[in-house]
Scaffold this motif. Structure first.
Motif, mmCIF file in Angstrom:
data_model
loop_
_atom_site.group_PDB
_atom_site.id
_atom_site.type_symbol
_atom_site.label_atom_id
_atom_site.label_comp_id
_atom_site.label_asym_id
_atom_site.label_seq_id
_atom_site.Cartn_x
_atom_site.Cartn_y
_atom_site.Cartn_z
ATOM 1 N N VAL A 1 -8.967 4.947 -1.756
ATOM 2 C CA VAL A 1 -8.667 4.573 -0.376
ATOM 3 C C VAL A 1 -8.396 3.077 -0.343
ATOM 4 O O VAL A 1 -9.082 2.297 -1.020
ATOM 5 C CB VAL A 1 -9.833 4.941 0.561
ATOM 6 C CG1 VAL A 1 -9.634 4.349 1.948
ATOM 7 C CG2 VAL A 1 -9.964 6.454 0.657
ATOM 8 N N TYR A 2 -7.414 2.681 0.452
ATOM 9 C CA TYR A 2 -7.009 1.284 0.518
ATOM 10 C C TYR A 2 -7.253 0.712 1.914
ATOM 11 O O TYR A 2 -7.277 1.443 2.907
ATOM 12 C CB TYR A 2 -5.522 1.145 0.186
ATOM 13 C CG TYR A 2 -5.149 1.658 -1.170
ATOM 14 C CD1 TYR A 2 -4.596 2.929 -1.329
ATOM 15 C CD2 TYR A 2 -5.348 0.876 -2.297
ATOM 16 C CE1 TYR A 2 -4.248 3.408 -2.573
ATOM 17 C CE2 TYR A 2 -5.002 1.354 -3.561
ATOM 18 C CZ TYR A 2 -4.456 2.621 -3.685
ATOM 19 O OH TYR A 2 -4.127 3.084 -4.932
ATOM 20 N N LEU A 3 -7.394 -0.588 1.962
ATOM 21 C CA LEU A 3 -7.410 -1.308 3.230
ATOM 22 C C LEU A 3 -6.441 -2.473 3.093
ATOM 23 O O LEU A 3 -6.742 -3.448 2.379
ATOM 24 C CB LEU A 3 -8.811 -1.802 3.583
ATOM 25 C CG LEU A 3 -8.924 -2.463 4.951
ATOM 26 C CD1 LEU A 3 -8.734 -1.421 6.062
ATOM 27 C CD2 LEU A 3 -10.275 -3.166 5.121
ATOM 28 N N GLN A 4 -5.295 -2.346 3.728
ATOM 29 C CA GLN A 4 -4.324 -3.430 3.754
ATOM 30 C C GLN A 4 -4.680 -4.359 4.912
ATOM 31 O O GLN A 4 -4.769 -3.917 6.063
ATOM 32 C CB GLN A 4 -2.906 -2.881 3.950
ATOM 33 C CG GLN A 4 -1.835 -3.944 4.081
ATOM 34 C CD GLN A 4 -1.609 -4.718 2.797
ATOM 35 O OE1 GLN A 4 -1.564 -4.126 1.712
ATOM 36 N NE2 GLN A 4 -1.481 -6.036 2.901
ATOM 37 N N MET A 5 -4.897 -5.612 4.597
ATOM 38 C CA MET A 5 -5.310 -6.580 5.599
ATOM 39 C C MET A 5 -4.247 -7.669 5.719
ATOM 40 O O MET A 5 -3.969 -8.368 4.740
ATOM 41 C CB MET A 5 -6.660 -7.197 5.216
ATOM 42 C CG MET A 5 -7.753 -6.167 4.981
ATOM 43 S SD MET A 5 -9.387 -6.895 4.775
ATOM 44 C CE MET A 5 -9.138 -7.858 3.301
ATOM 45 N N ASN A 6 -3.660 -7.772 6.880
ATOM 46 C CA ASN A 6 -2.637 -8.779 7.151
ATOM 47 C C ASN A 6 -3.133 -9.751 8.216
ATOM 48 O O ASN A 6 -4.103 -9.482 8.921
ATOM 49 C CB ASN A 6 -1.356 -8.099 7.628
ATOM 50 C CG ASN A 6 -0.776 -7.157 6.601
ATOM 51 O OD1 ASN A 6 -0.891 -7.384 5.391
ATOM 52 N ND2 ASN A 6 -0.136 -6.091 7.063
ATOM 53 N N SER B 1 -9.083 -2.029 -2.507
ATOM 54 C CA SER B 1 -9.089 -0.671 -3.033
ATOM 55 C C SER B 1 -10.521 -0.161 -3.122
ATOM 56 O O SER B 1 -11.442 -0.931 -3.419
ATOM 57 C CB SER B 1 -8.456 -0.631 -4.427
ATOM 58 O OG SER B 1 -7.110 -1.035 -4.390
ATOM 59 N N CYS B 2 -10.673 1.120 -2.890
ATOM 60 C CA CYS B 2 -11.966 1.797 -3.019
ATOM 61 C C CYS B 2 -11.719 3.008 -3.909
ATOM 62 O O CYS B 2 -11.155 4.009 -3.466
ATOM 63 C CB CYS B 2 -12.471 2.206 -1.652
ATOM 64 S SG CYS B 2 -13.942 3.261 -1.666
ATOM 65 N N SER C 1 -5.538 3.603 4.282
ATOM 66 C CA SER C 1 -4.726 4.699 3.756
ATOM 67 C C SER C 1 -5.453 5.333 2.579
ATOM 68 O O SER C 1 -6.404 4.776 2.041
ATOM 69 C CB SER C 1 -3.344 4.203 3.338
ATOM 70 O OG SER C 1 -3.442 3.241 2.301
ATOM 71 N N ARG C 2 -4.946 6.492 2.205
ATOM 72 C CA ARG C 2 -5.606 7.262 1.132
ATOM 73 C C ARG C 2 -4.553 7.753 0.154
ATOM 74 O O ARG C 2 -3.510 8.248 0.551
ATOM 75 C CB ARG C 2 -6.326 8.449 1.765
ATOM 76 C CG ARG C 2 -7.078 9.344 0.828
ATOM 77 C CD ARG C 2 -7.482 10.647 1.542
ATOM 78 N NE ARG C 2 -8.409 10.441 2.629
ATOM 79 C CZ ARG C 2 -9.722 10.599 2.518
ATOM 80 N NH1 ARG C 2 -10.248 10.937 1.360
ATOM 81 N NH2 ARG C 2 -10.505 10.437 3.576
ATOM 82 N N ASP C 3 -4.835 7.601 -1.131
ATOM 83 C CA ASP C 3 -3.985 8.159 -2.187
ATOM 84 C C ASP C 3 -4.825 9.207 -2.908
ATOM 85 O O ASP C 3 -5.684 8.870 -3.721
ATOM 86 C CB ASP C 3 -3.528 7.058 -3.146
ATOM 87 C CG ASP C 3 -2.526 7.555 -4.181
ATOM 88 O OD1 ASP C 3 -2.606 8.736 -4.578
ATOM 89 O OD2 ASP C 3 -1.689 6.753 -4.605
#
Length: 126
Positions: free
Chosen positions: A79-84, A21-22, A71-73
């Protein structure tokens, strides 16, 4: 006080996932393209992903394509960075930053970004 704060890092096994999360305080992220970057020990800081504010377009470097999602909320000013499918080579300190000019992602150039957060450590074990 204008500030970006990253969180969500940690230790994960190879193949695992994390969501970074940012969060912004003191200003709204709505007007800026936001980039995620990382820096591994002994290496230069490199771009990972960027999300534009103007049209929501997303951009990824080759190392992140197909595995990471930005993504951005707007309601949470985050701002998020989902890392899989994380790999040991993803181990680094991850940073977020705002584009110096405005709302569009212009390219993976570190110098084009400012207002850096303090970073969050991601460690992927093999």
């Amino acid at each position: 006080q204008v500030q970006l704060v990253e969180s969500g890092g940690g230790l994960v096994q190879s193949g695992g996932s994390l969501r970074l999360s940012c969060a912004a305080s003191g200003f709204t992220l709505d007007y800026y393209a936001i980039g995620w970057f990382r820096q591994a020990p002994g290496k230069e800081r490199e771009a990972v992903s960027c999300i534009s504010s103007s049209d929501g377009s997303t951009h990824y470097t080759d190392s992140a394509k197909g595995r990471f999602t930005i993504s951005r909320d707007r309601a949470k000013n985050t701002v998020y960075l989902q890392m899989n499918s994380l790999k040991p080579e993803d181990t680094a300190v991850y940073y977020c930053a705002t584009d110096r000019v405005g709302s569009d992602c212009r390219g993976p150039v570190v110098a084009d970004f400012g207002s850096w957060g303090q970073g969050t450590q991601v460690t992927v074990s093999s």
